[in-house]
Design a protein around this motif. Structure first.
Motif, PDB file in Angstrom:
ATOM      1  N   SER A  18      -0.461  51.773  11.315  1.00  0.00           N
ATOM      2  CA  SER A  18      -2.094  51.646  11.574  1.00  0.00           C
ATOM      3  C   SER A  18      -2.581  50.692  10.732  1.00  0.00           C
ATOM      4  N   LEU A  19      -3.871  50.239  10.857  1.00  0.00           N
ATOM      5  CA  LEU A  19      -4.444  49.187  10.174  1.00  0.00           C
ATOM      6  C   LEU A  19      -5.177  49.823   9.033  1.00  0.00           C
ATOM      7  N   ALA A  36      -5.111  41.911   6.177  1.00  0.00           N
ATOM      8  CA  ALA A  36      -4.170  42.452   5.188  1.00  0.00           C
ATOM      9  C   ALA A  36      -2.787  42.454   5.552  1.00  0.00           C
ATOM     10  N   PHE A  37      -1.778  42.403   4.511  1.00  0.00           N
ATOM     11  CA  PHE A  37      -0.528  42.660   4.635  1.00  0.00           C
ATOM     12  C   PHE A  37      -0.083  43.526   5.323  1.00  0.00           C
ATOM     13  N   TYR A  49     -13.488  44.401   9.015  1.00  0.00           N
ATOM     14  CA  TYR A  49     -12.578  44.644  10.027  1.00  0.00           C
ATOM     15  C   TYR A  49     -11.516  43.837  10.275  1.00  0.00           C
ATOM     16  N   GLU A  50     -10.294  44.302  10.759  1.00  0.00           N
ATOM     17  CA  GLU A  50      -9.399  43.454  10.982  1.00  0.00           C
ATOM     18  C   GLU A  50      -8.814  43.719  12.721  1.00  0.00           C
ATOM     19  N   LEU A  51      -8.301  42.558  13.117  1.00  0.00           N
ATOM     20  CA  LEU A  51      -7.711  42.308  14.470  1.00  0.00           C
ATOM     21  C   LEU A  51      -6.193  42.194  13.943  1.00  0.00           C
ATOM     22  N   GLY A  52      -5.374  42.836  14.585  1.00  0.00           N
ATOM     23  CA  GLY A  52      -3.919  42.759  14.147  1.00  0.00           C
ATOM     24  C   GLY A  52      -3.050  43.895  14.676  1.00  0.00           C
ATOM     25  N   PRO A  65       1.299  46.781  19.817  1.00  0.00           N
ATOM     26  CA  PRO A  65       0.078  46.708  20.485  1.00  0.00           C
ATOM     27  C   PRO A  65      -1.030  46.113  19.419  1.00  0.00           C
ATOM     28  N   ARG A  66      -1.967  45.452  19.929  1.00  0.00           N
ATOM     29  CA  ARG A  66      -2.689  44.836  18.899  1.00  0.00           C
ATOM     30  C   ARG A  66      -4.110  45.932  18.849  1.00  0.00           C
ATOM     31  N   HIS A  67      -4.619  46.193  17.655  1.00  0.00           N
ATOM     32  CA  HIS A  67      -5.466  47.396  17.242  1.00  0.00           C
ATOM     33  C   HIS A  67      -6.809  46.485  16.677  1.00  0.00           C
ATOM     34  N   VAL A  68      -7.879  47.165  16.573  1.00  0.00           N
ATOM     35  CA  VAL A  68      -9.044  46.714  15.856  1.00  0.00           C
ATOM     36  C   VAL A  68      -9.293  47.884  14.905  1.00  0.00           C
TER      37      VAL A  68
END
Length: 846
Positions: free
Chosen positions: A575-576, A536-537, A598-601, A640-643
C-alpha cells in the motif's frame, strides 16, 4: 583507471610539454570520460642525504630523540637550499644507522598535506630540515620509521634530487571505464586509445615480451599439470577458456621493490606489498591480464579448475573463511580449494616471506561466472573488476612470460625452460559490414577507405568482399559483436564532431500511450487542486504490510528484500499509505501542519504460497527470447500502479468572515473524483470497512461496479501512534484498474438551451441503506428527463422513526425538444420515488 604518464609514454610518444589536461582531452575525444588527476604533491628541495652521526637524547616526556648530522651535498658544495653541506636535524625515528642514505626534505620544500618544511627550534636544537618516511613522501602507509634508500635497492650520490630518483615527479590521469570497454583497464589499452586520438605511434607491450626466452607449448600442461573440469558451465560457457602457467625458481623474497615500480603502483592506486606481489599487480595494470602467483612448494599435486561442491569452504587472502556456492569457479589442488578463480586467492598457497619458488597463473575466466561470484561473496577485487568486463584471451601467455621476466630481472629467480598453455584463445567470427551501412546509421558520409582504415586501426582484420567488408574484431574487444558496434567505432575514431546536430522529426503515430497520458493527467489534476506530489521509499515493515495491505486483517504475503538498506523495513509495500504517513510525520515535525500530498507509485502484491524469482537469469550480452522474458515476468509478483492521497490539518485557513475548513472524508472523496474524472471514469462510493480506517467513515471506491480502492479517514488509534492529527483523510485507488475500466473516448454532453424544471425529493429510508443506492434508484426511475441529481441533506433525528434517516435530493429536469410542464417533472420525480420505494423501502417524507 589511473594512468601514470611515464608509464603511458613507454608505449606511445608524448610530445614534450604534454600536460595532464592534454592527455585527458585526447582520451575524451575517443570516448573515455575524464575523472581526476593524481600527483605526489611534492616540492623540492628534497635530496639524498647520508647520516654522518647522531646522539640519542632522552626527553622529559619519556620520548628519546636523535640529534643527527646529515650530509645533504657533496663535500665542498652548498646544499640545494643554499645552506651548508651538513645539516643538523632532529629525528624521532630510530630505525637507521650511521652511514645510511635517507631522503632529506630541506627548508623550503613542501610535503603532501600541504606540509611546508622550515628550520625550526625543537627539543633544544634548530632542526634544519626533516628526514622523511615513506608515508610522508606519499609512497606508502609505513610511518613507523624513516625511509632508508637501501631498502629500495638504491645507492645514489649525496645531494641527488630524490623526487626524480624515486619517481615522485610522475603524475597520473584517471578515467572512467564503462562496462563495455574493459580493455581500457590497462596501460596497454589506454595507450592504444591515446594513439587513436592523436596519431602517435603505438607500441604494444604484449608484443614486446621476450616470449622466446620462456617458450609456450599450446595445448599442453606438461610444464605443470593443469586440468579444467567444468561440469556445470553457466549458459554453456566453460569457466576457464585459457590457462597459462610459468615457474620461476630461486627468487630472493627479501629483495625490495624498485622505487620506480612503487611510485607507479602508488599513482595507479595500488599499495606496494612485496616484490613478487607487486610484479603481478604491475603486469595486471600494464597488460590488463590479472595474474596470480602461488608458492610452488605449498601446492599439492597439479591444479584443477572446477565448480564448488556443497559444504566446501575456502579461507581467502583477506583471512575470511567463505562458504562456497555451487556456481563458484575454484582453483584446487589435491587438498581442495586454493582460490576463488578470478576473484581472490587462498591463504594456503599465498606467497610469503619464505617463498622462493613461484608458480605463475594467467587465465581467462568467464565474465558472468566471475561477476556472480564477486557479488555473491561481496568480494570485489582488481582481478574481478577486469574479468567481469572481459579480458583479452590472447594475452594470457604474454602476461605470464612478462611476470617471469620481471621475477628473473628483479628478484634473481631462474625461469623454467618451458611454460604451458592449456587451450588457445578462441577464434572470433567475422562480422559483415555492408557498404553504406555506417553512413546510413550515423548520418555522415564516410568513404569506404575511411571505414576500412578506422576498423583496421582498432585492431580488426578487415577483408573486402562484394558489397562490403568482413571484419574480425580483435581479441581484446569482446564488446564488438554486431555491425552496429563497428559503426560506432568508425564514428568514434573519425570524430564525433563530424556528426551533424539535427533534430530528428518524430514519426507519426508515436507518442505517449493511453496509460501514460492518463497518469500524467491524474497527476496534473491533483496538482492543480493544490496537492503536492511526493515520492516515498517503497520499503515497509511486515507490520505495516499487515495493517495497510490487508483490509480485513487476514494474513498477506510480502516481498522481502534479500539485502535491505534498513533492517527495520525489509519488505516492499502493499500500500502507498505507510509511505504517505511517513512523509506527513516528517513534515509535521518541521512545522508544516496543513498537508495535501499524493503519490503515484507501484505496490507489490505477491500471492501467498507462490515462489517468485525462480527463473534462471539470462546472460547479459544477448537479448533474451520472448519465452525467456515471459518466464521472467511470470516470476515477478503483480505490481499495479496506485494513487495515494493524504490530507491533514486545514485545507482552508481561517479568514475574516470565514471559518477554517479542516480536512475530512469529503476531501478524500473529492480527490478520488478528480482522479476518476482525469481518467475518464465514472466513480461510485459505497459504505466500506478497512482495519486501518475509521469505522463508519470509510468508503469503497468502485468503477463500473468493480472495486478499485478505499477512501476515508485513518483510524484514530493509528493516527495517535504516528503522532498525527486525530483526523487524517486518505484515499488509495488502483489507477491501472481505473484506466482499464474507463472508456477511451469521453462523450461530450450538449448544453441544454430550453428551460429546466427543478424539484426536491425527500425520502425516508433505513439508516443502514447507502444514499448512493437510493440515488441510483431515483435516477433510473426518473428516466431520460432527469438531467442532474444531487444529495443536499442527510437528516437523522427528531420527527423520524428510530433507525431511519431522511435523504433530500435536488432534481433538475429538462427536455431537449420542448419546455417541460410542472406535471411532467412531477411525474418523473414520482416515478423515481416509486422505484426507490420498491428497491429500498423508501417513503416520501411528509
Amino acid at each position: 583507471m589511473r594512468v601514470p604518464l611515464s608509464w603511458l609514454a613507454e608505449y606511445v610518444d608524448l610530445p614534450p610539454g604534454t600536460s595532464l589536461d592534454d592527455v585527458h582531452a585526447a582520451l575524451v575525444r575517443v570516448g573515455l570520460e575524464e575523472e581526476d588527476v593524481h600527483t605526489f604533491d611534492l616540492q623540492g628541495p628534497i635530496v639524498v642525504g647520508e647520516v654522518l652521526e647522531f646522539v640519542e637524547e632522552p626527553q622529559s616526556n619519556g620520548k628519546t630523540i636523535r640529534w643527527c648530522q646529515v650530509r645533504v651535498a657533496p663535500e665542498g658544495e652548498p646544499a640545494a637550499d643554499g645552506g651548508d653541506a651538513v645539516h643538523g636535524i632532529v629525528c624521532g625515528a630510530r630505525n637507521f644507522l650511521v652511514g645510511d642514505k635517507v631522503v632529506v626534505t630541506l627548508p623550503g620544500s613542501v610535503l603532501p598535506g600541504p606540509f611546508p618544511i622550515a628550520a625550526r627550534k625543537t627539543y633544544g636544537h634548530v632542526s634544519d630540515g626533516m628526514i622523511a618516511s615513506a608515508k610522508e613522501l606519499g609512497l606508502g602507509e609505513d610511518h613507523d620509521g624513516i625511509l632508508r634508500l637501501s631498502t629500495l635497492g638504491i645507492d645514489a650520490p649525496v645531494g641527488t634530487d630524490a623526487i626524480a630518483l624515486l619517481g615522485l615527479d610522475d603524475a597520473a590521469v584517471e578515467i572512467n571505464v564503462t562496462p563495455d570497454r574493459g580493455y581500457a583497464f590497462s596501460i596497454r589499452g589506454v595507450a592504444r586509445e591515446y594513439a587513436h586520438a592523436t596519431g602517435a605511434v603505438y607500441r604494444d607491450p604484449a608484443a614486446q615480451v621476450a616470449a622466446a626466452t620462456v617458450p609456450m607449448d599450446p595445448g599442453s600442461a606438461d610444464a605443470f599439470p593443469v586440468a579444467v573440469r567444468d561440469e556445470a558451465p553457466i549458459r554453456g560457457r566453460v569457466g576457464a577458456s585459457v590457462f597459462a602457467t610459468r615457474i620461476v625458481r630461486g627468487i630472493d623474497p627479501t629483495r625490495p621493490t624498485p622505487a620506480w615500480m612503487v611510485a607507479r603502483l602508488k599513482l595507479a592506486g595500488i599499495r606496494s606489498l612485496s616484490l613478487p606481489v607487486d610484479i603481478t599487480n604491475y603486469v595486471m595494470l600494464e597488460l590488463g591480464q590479472p595474474i596470480h602467483g602461488y608458492d610452488l612448494d605449498a601446492l599439492r599435486g597439479g591444479i584443477v579448475v572446477r565448480r564448488a561442491t556443497a559444504g566446501e569452504t575456502l579461507e581467502t587472502l583477506d583471512g575470511k573463511v567463505r562458504t562456497l556456492h555451487a556456481e563458484d569457479l575454484l582453483i584446487t589442488d589435491d587438498r581442495g580449494p586454493i582460490g576463488l578463480a578470478g576473484v581472490m586467492g587462498g591463504a594456503t598457497t599465498e606467497i610469503g616471506e619464505a617463498t622462493t619458488n613461484v608458480l605463475i597463473e594467467a587465465a581467462n575466466f568467464d565474465p558472468v561466472s566471475i561477476a556472480r561470484t564477486a557479488r555473491r561473496h561481496k568480494l570485489p577485487s582488481e582481478a574481478s573488476k577486469r574479468f567481469e568486463r572481459g579480458v583479452d584471451p590472447a594475452v594470457a601467455g604474454a602476461a605470464a612470460a612478462r611476470v617471469a621476466q620481471l621475477l628473473v630481472d628483479l628478484a634473481g629467480g631462474t625461469a623454467d625452460e618451458t611454460g604451458s598453455l592449456l587451450h588457445e584463445a578462441p577464434a572470433r567470427e567475422a562480422i559483415r559490414l555492408p557498404d553504406g551501412f555506417v553512413t546510413g546509421l550515423i548520418g555522415v558520409e564516410y568513404t569506404a577507405d575511411e571505414v576500412h582504415d578506422a576498423l583496421a586501426e582498432i585492431g580488426g582484420a578487415v577483408t573486402r568482399v562484394d558489397g562490403g567488408f568482413d571484419v574480425v574484431p580483435p581479441s581484446w574487444r569482446p564488446d564488438l559483436t554486431a555491425n552496429v558496434d563497428l559503426a560506432e567505432e568508425v564514428a568514434r575514431l573519425l570524430g564525433y564532431d563530424r556528426i551533424p546536430s539535427v533534430l530528428p522529426v518524430a514519426p507519426p503515430g508515436r507518442g505517449l500511450t493511453r496509460s501514460q497520458r492518463v497518469r500524467r493527467g491524474v497527476a496534473d489534476a491533483l496538482a492543480a487542486a493544490g496537492a503536492t506530489e511526493v515520492l516515498a521509499f517503497p520499503f515497509v515493515s511486515e507490520a505495516e504490510n499487515a495493517v495497510y495491505g490487508s483490509p480485513d486483517g487476514s494474513p498477506v504475503a510480502g516481498v522481502r528484500l534479500a539485502n535491505a538498506l534498513d533492517a527495520t523495513v525489509p519488505f516492499l509495500r502493499r500500500s502507498l499509505i505507510p509511505g504517505l504517513i511517513g512523509v506527513a510525520r516528517r513534515n509535521l515535525s518541521r512545522g508544516f501542519t496543513d498537508l495535501d500530498v499524493y503519490e503515484l507509485g507501484l505496490v507489490f502484491l505477491p500471492e501467498a504460497g507462490r515462489a517468485y524469482g525462480t527463473a534462471e537469469l539470462p546472460i547479459g550480452w544477448e537479448r533474451p527470447s520472448e519465452a525467456v522474458l515471459d518466464e521472467l515476468n511470470d516470476g515477478i509478483p503483480a505490481q499495479p500502479r496506485h494513487v495515494g492521497v493524504l490530507l491533514a490539518g486545514d485545507l482552508q485557513h481561517k479568514q475574516p468572515g470565514r471559518a477554517a475548513e479542516p480536512a475530512g472524508i469529503a476531501d478524500a472523496l473529492d480527490a478520488v473524483r478528480r482522479i476518476a474524472h482525469a481518467a475518464g471514469a465514472e466513480v461510485e462510493f459505497a459504505q466500506g470497512s478497512h482495519q486501518a480506517m475509521h469505522p463508519g467513515r470509510t468508503a469503497e471506491v468502485r468503477v463500473a461496479g468493480q472495486f478499485v480502492g478505499y477512501a476515508g479517514e485513518l483510524h484514530p488509534k493509528l493516527t495517535a501512534e504516528a503522532d498525527l492529527p486525530r483526523v487524517v483523510a486518505v484515499a488509495e485507488v488502483d489507477l491501472d484498474a481505473i484506466i482499464a475500466l474507463a472508456s477511451d473516448a469521453v462523450e461530450a454532453r450538449p448544453i441544454g438551451t430550453l428551460p429546466a424544471a427543478t424539484q426536491d425529493l425527500s425520502l425516508v429510508v433505513g439508516a443502514e441503506v447507502p444514499a448512493a443506492v437510493v440515488a441510483a434508484a431515483v435516477r433510473e426511475g426518473a428516466g431520460e428527463l432527469l438531467e442532474q441529481l444531487q444529495l443536499v441533506d442527510d437528516y437523522r433525528g427528531q420527527g423520524l422513526p428510530e433507525g431511519s434517516k431522511s435523504l433530500t435530493f435536488a432534481l433538475r429536469f429538462r427536455a431537449g425538444d420542448r419546455t417541460l410542464t410542472a406535471a411532467e417533472a412531477s411525474d418523473a420525480k414520482m416515478a423515481g420515488a416509486a422505484l426507490a420505494a420498491e428497491r429500498t423501502g423508501a417513503a416520501i417524507r411528509e
